[in-house]
Design a protein around this motif. Structure first.
Motif, PDB file in Angstrom:
ATOM      1  N   VAL A  42      17.228  28.622 -46.768  1.00 26.02           N
ATOM      2  CA  VAL A  42      18.805  28.880 -46.942  1.00 26.02           C
ATOM      3  C   VAL A  42      19.017  30.383 -47.280  1.00 26.02           C
ATOM      4  O   VAL A  42      18.545  30.747 -48.167  1.00 26.02           O
ATOM      5  CB  VAL A  42      19.105  27.775 -48.020  1.00 26.02           C
ATOM      6  N   GLY A  43      20.181  30.956 -46.698  1.00 25.46           N
ATOM      7  CA  GLY A  43      20.448  32.276 -46.964  1.00 25.46           C
ATOM      8  C   GLY A  43      19.982  33.428 -46.165  1.00 25.46           C
ATOM      9  O   GLY A  43      20.011  34.426 -46.124  1.00 25.46           O
ATOM     10  N   LYS A  99      21.900  18.551 -37.766  1.00 25.91           N
ATOM     11  CA  LYS A  99      22.938  17.527 -37.669  1.00 25.91           C
ATOM     12  C   LYS A  99      24.209  18.214 -36.711  1.00 25.91           C
ATOM     13  O   LYS A  99      24.802  17.789 -36.019  1.00 25.91           O
ATOM     14  CB  LYS A  99      23.532  17.122 -39.105  1.00 25.91           C
ATOM     15  N   VAL A 100      24.387  19.620 -37.061  1.00 24.49           N
ATOM     16  CA  VAL A 100      25.160  20.339 -36.526  1.00 24.49           C
ATOM     17  C   VAL A 100      24.951  20.417 -34.856  1.00 24.49           C
ATOM     18  O   VAL A 100      25.900  20.036 -34.082  1.00 24.49           O
ATOM     19  CB  VAL A 100      25.131  21.936 -36.853  1.00 24.49           C
ATOM     20  N   GLU A 129      27.597  33.416 -41.089  1.00 23.10           N
ATOM     21  CA  GLU A 129      28.466  32.091 -41.209  1.00 23.10           C
ATOM     22  C   GLU A 129      27.945  31.028 -41.500  1.00 23.10           C
ATOM     23  O   GLU A 129      28.465  29.970 -42.094  1.00 23.10           O
ATOM     24  CB  GLU A 129      29.581  32.050 -39.738  1.00 23.10           C
ATOM     25  N   VAL A 130      26.750  30.714 -41.034  1.00 24.51           N
ATOM     26  CA  VAL A 130      25.912  29.545 -41.096  1.00 24.51           C
ATOM     27  C   VAL A 130      24.598  29.706 -41.858  1.00 24.51           C
ATOM     28  O   VAL A 130      23.808  28.824 -41.835  1.00 24.51           O
ATOM     29  CB  VAL A 130      25.448  28.909 -39.771  1.00 24.51           C
ATOM     30  N   LYS A 131      24.336  30.561 -42.722  1.00 24.44           N
ATOM     31  CA  LYS A 131      23.185  30.789 -43.518  1.00 24.44           C
ATOM     32  C   LYS A 131      23.030  29.901 -44.400  1.00 24.44           C
ATOM     33  O   LYS A 131      21.838  29.866 -44.898  1.00 24.44           O
ATOM     34  CB  LYS A 131      22.864  32.337 -43.502  1.00 24.44           C
ATOM     35  N   TYR A 132      23.886  29.272 -45.211  1.00 26.68           N
ATOM     36  CA  TYR A 132      23.999  28.487 -46.201  1.00 26.68           C
ATOM     37  C   TYR A 132      23.650  27.319 -45.999  1.00 26.68           C
ATOM     38  O   TYR A 132      23.411  26.283 -46.879  1.00 26.68           O
ATOM     39  CB  TYR A 132      24.945  28.834 -46.956  1.00 26.68           C
ATOM     40  N   ILE A 133      23.552  26.695 -44.917  1.00 23.68           N
ATOM     41  CA  ILE A 133      23.213  25.328 -44.403  1.00 23.68           C
ATOM     42  C   ILE A 133      21.794  25.205 -44.428  1.00 23.68           C
ATOM     43  O   ILE A 133      21.238  25.800 -44.018  1.00 23.68           O
ATOM     44  CB  ILE A 133      24.237  24.939 -43.242  1.00 23.68           C
ATOM     45  N   MET A 167      23.705  32.348 -53.297  1.00 26.17           N
ATOM     46  CA  MET A 167      22.245  31.787 -53.400  1.00 26.17           C
ATOM     47  C   MET A 167      21.756  31.398 -55.026  1.00 26.17           C
ATOM     48  O   MET A 167      20.927  30.432 -55.127  1.00 26.17           O
ATOM     49  CB  MET A 167      21.074  32.894 -53.235  1.00 26.17           C
ATOM     50  N   ASP A 170      21.024  20.120 -42.277  1.00 27.87           N
ATOM     51  CA  ASP A 170      22.396  20.010 -41.723  1.00 27.87           C
ATOM     52  C   ASP A 170      22.430  20.671 -40.435  1.00 27.87           C
ATOM     53  O   ASP A 170      23.196  20.412 -39.745  1.00 27.87           O
ATOM     54  CB  ASP A 170      22.965  20.692 -42.859  1.00 27.87           C
ATOM     55  N   PRO A 184      29.586  26.155 -33.914  1.00 21.86           N
ATOM     56  CA  PRO A 184      30.264  26.672 -34.817  1.00 21.86           C
ATOM     57  C   PRO A 184      30.010  28.345 -34.885  1.00 21.86           C
ATOM     58  O   PRO A 184      28.795  28.563 -34.236  1.00 21.86           O
ATOM     59  CB  PRO A 184      30.108  26.021 -36.120  1.00 21.86           C
ATOM     60  N   GLU A 185      31.042  29.048 -35.221  1.00 21.43           N
ATOM     61  CA  GLU A 185      30.829  30.323 -35.206  1.00 21.43           C
ATOM     62  C   GLU A 185      29.376  30.723 -36.318  1.00 21.43           C
ATOM     63  O   GLU A 185      29.204  29.883 -37.151  1.00 21.43           O
ATOM     64  CB  GLU A 185      31.892  31.137 -36.511  1.00 21.43           C
ATOM     65  N   GLU A 212      15.187  43.550 -56.210  1.00 19.17           N
ATOM     66  CA  GLU A 212      16.152  42.635 -56.031  1.00 19.17           C
ATOM     67  C   GLU A 212      16.114  42.365 -54.396  1.00 19.17           C
ATOM     68  O   GLU A 212      16.380  43.541 -53.463  1.00 19.17           O
ATOM     69  CB  GLU A 212      17.379  43.066 -56.537  1.00 19.17           C
ATOM     70  N   GLU A 244      18.075  41.787 -51.236  1.00 18.39           N
ATOM     71  CA  GLU A 244      19.530  41.848 -50.905  1.00 18.39           C
ATOM     72  C   GLU A 244      19.486  40.985 -49.738  1.00 18.39           C
ATOM     73  O   GLU A 244      20.759  40.074 -49.500  1.00 18.39           O
ATOM     74  CB  GLU A 244      19.810  43.224 -50.289  1.00 18.39           C
ATOM     75  N   ARG A 245      18.807  40.896 -48.486  1.00 11.92           N
ATOM     76  CA  ARG A 245      19.023  40.209 -47.468  1.00 11.92           C
ATOM     77  C   ARG A 245      17.638  39.916 -46.810  1.00 11.92           C
ATOM     78  O   ARG A 245      16.815  40.813 -46.742  1.00 11.92           O
ATOM     79  CB  ARG A 245      19.894  40.363 -46.689  1.00 11.92           C
ATOM     80  N   TRP A 266      33.312  22.876 -38.188  1.00 18.30           N
ATOM     81  CA  TRP A 266      33.869  22.727 -37.040  1.00 18.30           C
ATOM     82  C   TRP A 266      35.158  21.999 -36.969  1.00 18.30           C
ATOM     83  O   TRP A 266      35.514  21.183 -38.027  1.00 18.30           O
ATOM     84  CB  TRP A 266      32.864  21.728 -36.182  1.00 18.30           C
TER      85      TRP A 266
END
Lengths: 237, 633
Positions: free
Chosen positions: A57-58, A24-25, A13-17, B28, A21, A89-90, A211, A213-214, B41
């Motif tokens: 990020v990611g 700041k969260v 849920e928060v891997k793109y911040i 990405m 950021d 957050p989640e 590639e 994937e994660r 939030w």
């Protein structure tokens, strides 16, 4: 003044911040929680938080660390985690919190990181061939990769000494395969090997189109008494 | 066959609203992917199965711009207070994301559920500036929703719109099913109630629109006919049925203290334009600057009490963790209890380490002192908006600022250690001559002199004066609604003239792109016929026109030509007072008679006092609210 070290999870849920950021969260979560965070002196006071190794990020992680400086000596680490978790957050969750007595903060002492990297290839090599390939890759005297330099452009860097461990699991499915890499590599300010860089070097050596994937961080280590130890280990707290 | 048919429709109904699949690889590959994944939030997550109404609240610009908009924050939480409604946010994906979405057949989706919006009940747009209109078309297309109202059929969402640009709704008349005019807090609930009654009864789309057309503030453009004279002006504008209102009166909130305001707002992950708590101090403006649409459409002035504002600030700070509160209004210095409010806020927020930011304050010793206390930032820049370079022209536009005011203010600021001043002006104001333009340069040099007059030990080092000019765009519902915009060449000559006048190391001069202002002028006072140009321009590739790097003037001109529309007819033509204007069927409370009178006074260089000094009889007293007979008096 007390110091609390936390281990936290960073989910999909928060891997793109970005790392900035993320800080700041935490800062806003702490403000909402009214936890007695210490602020720096000066014109632009900053909350006393130090994060371990920034996550790209990611990338998700089960092993993120942050140190918090608090003004209330009576606050327990568990209470801190419980209160803060309600404001996160989640996808962000404090898993463990412990009081820290030593002077060294997490950022300064990080030495290694363990990652899971899932890689897809549109080929179906057998386990043995792959194993031999990985062994040959690791047996090289030097492993040069192109690393982006801050000034722009790339430079050749030998990453051989930054690889502590590398293993894989192979799963073939029809005409393609998923390779799960487990890697333990240098991390931190002295030497830092990014998991995608090692993956690129390995697959270039193996000669497969691939590639990623994660990428998931599973563990982080600090250096103490000449060995890698868990940041929550008593000897570094 | 029959059985098959049944299965197919059954499946289609079950799968009606589908979540889009966003892969890691896709996210990405785009800039700032957290703009597309939600989960911030205070964002509201509901189970779609628990609600009857799905509402996609769309802002036709990027996440960073849209998330900074106060109106959206209010209406988002207001709609979500309803148990039967799930309101979600939608922003225009940035060009890289849009390309990826189109490449992978991903339709426009709502941020909270990631569900495709094409099967929602409502898709609502807030219209903040004309040059976002092509993004509306682009977003509808990306969603898979037919762009024109007449192409949409049963089962597709209703497209609605509100916001300042809805006061001249005509350019979007063929795209938007209905407009909500005025403040949305009450009307939107009335519309949701009516929809709830209509839904599931198998009634036609038209039936729903009929059920809301008599709610005050609702405008259904397809229920009206327009005819034109040979010279292109409007001959008549009539409802198709006498049951439809011939005048659509805007909605206002009578008592701002009782008006809904969320006690929590979404805290974004990524940086947005205004990343702070916005505390709306009052609506409307007492000033009556003749170029300013906001100053008329939001009349009458209605304040929130300072007690209520401090209470709101406390709740919002507690629920967001924001480190900054900004007071917002059209002219915060005009707030009657500013002293009580700011001391109350400073008192409450000091040990919470919350900064107070004070935009749109008139600079005097009170406000400078306040800024000193409130903002622990460097004394860098202060902003002033004299708008015109000479007293004559400032009288024409009814901007109640004198040269003396400005020089006193900047002198105070320089004495207090400030060393940067930004001065905002408009070029192309009605009656403007090159003398007026030269006046801008004179004023800038007088500011430099004021700095030099301050003893060295008191002033900050290194003076920096910035002069910025925008090009005047005449707007509907202003005394200048009949005025021609200066043509682009004249504006360019004025810019060059001014640039030449202010050659100085201490003064920087910036000016806006005239081409953008020209297109803005076309749509600000456009009629129904210019809607075709919007669609054509979008087909040719126009979007994100408000972003300089994406504005393609040549394509706009091509679109006008292909549609047989003369843009100069809309931008550069002087209208007669008796001409039927495209927005004449909208009633904002300010009478046309007042606007005509103000227009004449402008040309006679006579100022009109502000609403607090004396009532000028604009007509808004009919709302019996705020300064016009509500709580304030």
């Amino acid at each position: 003044m007390i110091n609390i070290r936390t281990k936290f999870r960073r989910g999909d849920e928060v891997k793109y911040i970005s790392h900035l950021d993320l800080m700041k969260v935490f800062e806003r979560a702490i403000r909402r929680s009214r936890l007695p965070i210490a602020y720096s002196q000066g014109f632009n006071p900053h909350p006393g938080m130090v994060f371990g190794l920034p996550l790209a990020v990611g990338v998700t992680s089960d092993a993120e660390y942050a140190d918090f400086e608090l003004t209330d000596d009576t606050l327990s680490a568990n209470a801190f985690a419980e209160v803060l978790n309600k404001q996160l957050p989640e996808g962000l969750e404090i898993l463990v919190a412990k009081t820290r007595k030593t002077k060294q903060n997490i950022m300064a002492t990080i030495a290694a990181s363990e990652y899971n990297v899932l890689v897809g290839i549109s080929e179906t090599p057998d386990e043995k061939t792959l194993k031999q390939g990985v062994q040959k890759f690791l047996a090289q005297d030097e492993i040069f990769v192109d690393k982006w330099s801050k000034k722009g452009g790339t430079k050749k860097v030998d990453i051989k000494s930054m690889i502590y461990d590398l293993s894989f699991e192979l799963q073939t499915c029809g005409s393609f395969s998923v390779i799960k890499l487990d890697m333990l590599v240098s991390a931190g300010s002295k030497a830092n090997l990014k998991p995608d860089l090692l993956t690129t070097a390995l697959f270039a050596f193996l000669g497969y189109e691939y590639e990623i994937e994660r990428v998931h961080r599973t563990k982080l280590f600090v250096q103490a008494q000449n060995q890698l130890v868990d940041p929550m280990d008593g000897i570094v707290l | 066959m029959h059985v098959n048919y049944f299965i197919v429709t059954y499946v289609a109904m079950e799968a009606k609203i589908m979540a889009v699949k966003l892969t890691d690889k896709l996210l990405m590959s785009v800039e700032k992917p957290s703009r597309y994944t939600g989960n911030e939030w205070n964002s509201v997550i509901k189970n779609p199965a628990d609600v009857n109404i799905r509402f996609a609240f769309c802002f036709p610009d990027s996440y960073e711009v849209g998330m900074s908009h106060l109106g959206m924050k209010i209406l988002y939480h207001l709609l979500n207070e309803r148990e039967d409604t799930y309101c979600e946010r939608v922003f225009a994906p940035w060009v890289d994301m849009e390309a990826k979405m189109r490449e992978n057949n991903i339709p426009l989706y709502a941020l909270e559920s990631k569900d495709a919006i094409k099967d929602f009940d409502f898709v609502g747009f807030t219209l903040q500036y004309e040059m976002s209109f092509t993004n509306i078309i682009n977003m509808l297309d990306l969603a898979g929703i037919p762009v024109l109202g007449e192409q949409r059929t049963e089962g597709q969402p209703f497209i609605c719109a509100g916001g300042p640009c809805a006061y001249n709704p005509e350019p979007l008349a063929e795209i938007v099913d209905f407009f909500m005019l005025g403040e949305g807090e009450e009307i939107i609930n009335e519309v949701m109630d009516a929809y709830s009654d209509w839904k599931g009864k198998g009634l036609s789309r038209e039936e729903f629109l009929k059920s809301i057309v008599n709610i005050q503030g609702i405008y259904v453009p397809s229920f009206y006919d327009v005819t034109y004279n040979e010279d292109g002006t409007i001959k008549s504008f009539e409802p198709k049925d006498p049951a439809y209102p011939s005048k659509i009166t805007k909605r206002i909130i009578k008592d701002m203290d009782k008006a809904y305001f969320p006690d929590k707002i979404i805290v974004p992950f990524t940086d947005i334009v205004h990343d702070r708590i916005m505390l709306e101090v009052f609506r409307g403006c007492i000033r009556g600057c003749r170029f300013c649409q906001a100053g008329f459409i939001y009349r009458p002035v209605r304040e929130k009490s300072h007690e209520r504002l401090v209470e709101l600030a406390k709740q919002l700070e507690e629920n967001t963790g924001y480190e900054e509160i900004s007071l917002t209004s059209l002219s915060t210095s005009d707030y009657t209890s500013l002293d009580d409010l700011t001391s109350g806020l400073l008192n409450e927020m000091e040990d919470k380490k919350v900064n107070l930011s004070l935009p749109s304050l008139r600079i005097d010793s009170f406000s400078l002192d306040l800024m000193e206390k409130a903002q622990k930032v460097r004394k860098s820049g202060l902003t002033f908006a004299p708008e015109a370079g000479t007293q004559r022209l400032r009288d024409v536009i009814n901007k109640g600022v004198t040269e003396e005011d400005l020089i006193n203010s900047v002198s105070l600021a320089f004495n207090g250690g400030w060393n940067g001043v930004k001065l905002y002006f408009m070029l192309g104001l009605p009656t403007e001559t090159f003398d007026d333009v030269a006046g801008i340069a004179d004023l800038a040099f007088k500011v430099v002199d004021a700095y030099r007059a301050v003893p060295k030990e008191n002033r900050g080092k290194g003076l920096n004066v910035t002069v910025s000019t925008s090009s005047f765009v005449p707007k509907a519902f202003t005394p200048f609604q009949w005025e021609p915009q200066d043509d682009m060449e004249t504006l360019y000559q004025k810019q060059i003239f001014l640039k030449d006048k202010i050659r100085s190391k201490q003064i920087t001069y910036n000016y806006h792109d005239n081409k953008l202002s020209f297109m803005e002028a076309v749509f600000a006072r456009g009629d129904r016929r210019v809607g075709k140009v919007l669609v054509k321009a979008w087909e040719l590739g126009c979007k994100f026109d408000g972003w300089g790097e994406h504005f393609k003037f040549d394509l706009w001109i091509q679109a006008c030509e292909e549609c047989g529309i003369d843009p100069h007819f809309y931008a550069n033509r002087r209208r007669e007072y008796d001409e039927i204007l495209p927005w004449d069927h909208i009633d904002i409370g300010v009478s046309k008679k007042f606007f005509i009178n103000e227009s004449k006074k402008a040309h006679e260089e006579i100022v009109t006092p502000n609403c607090r000094a004396s009532c000028s009889g604009c007509g808004v007293t009919a709302f019996k609210s705020g300064i016009c007979g509500g709580t304030e008096n």
